[in-house]
Design a protein around this motif. Sequence first.
Motif, PDB file in Angstrom:
ATOM      1  N   ASN A   1      -1.913   8.916   3.082  1.00 57.90           N
ATOM      2  CA  ASN A   1      -1.935   7.480   2.797  1.00 57.90           C
ATOM      3  C   ASN A   1      -0.575   6.844   3.052  1.00 57.90           C
TER       4      ASN A   1
ATOM      5  N   TYR B   1      -0.098   3.741  -2.977  1.00 61.93           N
ATOM      6  CA  TYR B   1      -0.716   5.032  -2.672  1.00 61.93           C
ATOM      7  C   TYR B   1       0.345   6.078  -2.335  1.00 61.93           C
TER       8      TYR B   1
ATOM      9  N   SER C   1       0.828  -1.210   0.000  1.00 57.28           N
ATOM     10  CA  SER C   1       0.000   0.000   0.000  1.00 57.28           C
ATOM     11  C   SER C   1       0.860   1.257   0.000  1.00 57.28           C
TER      12      SER C   1
END
Length: 99
Positions: free
Chosen positions: A31, A25, A21
């Motif tokens: 994020n 992101y 992730s």
Amino acid sequence: MLFSSYMIICSIIMIFCGLWSFCLYRKHLLNMLLSLEFIMLGIFWMMSMGVCFLGGEAYFVLFFLTLAACEGALGLSLLVSVVRTHGNDCFNSFSILEC
């Protein structure tokens, strides 16, 4: 024995999901900070299971948790500073020419 190995495998999966992730992101600072905190949580969980499995003292794990909390506070203060100066947390809005 079987339960602790499942917990360690689960923490390794958490670390890799956090890294995935983080790479996926990377356009927003919030994020990225959440992904870093998820990675830290996975490492903390793995360390705490390792310490419990080996029967050692938990002082190092508490020290790591303290450093992770300080890292989170520093990241949030950086996020607030970036949002105040640039208006959002997108990396595309940053310019090399700005101070």
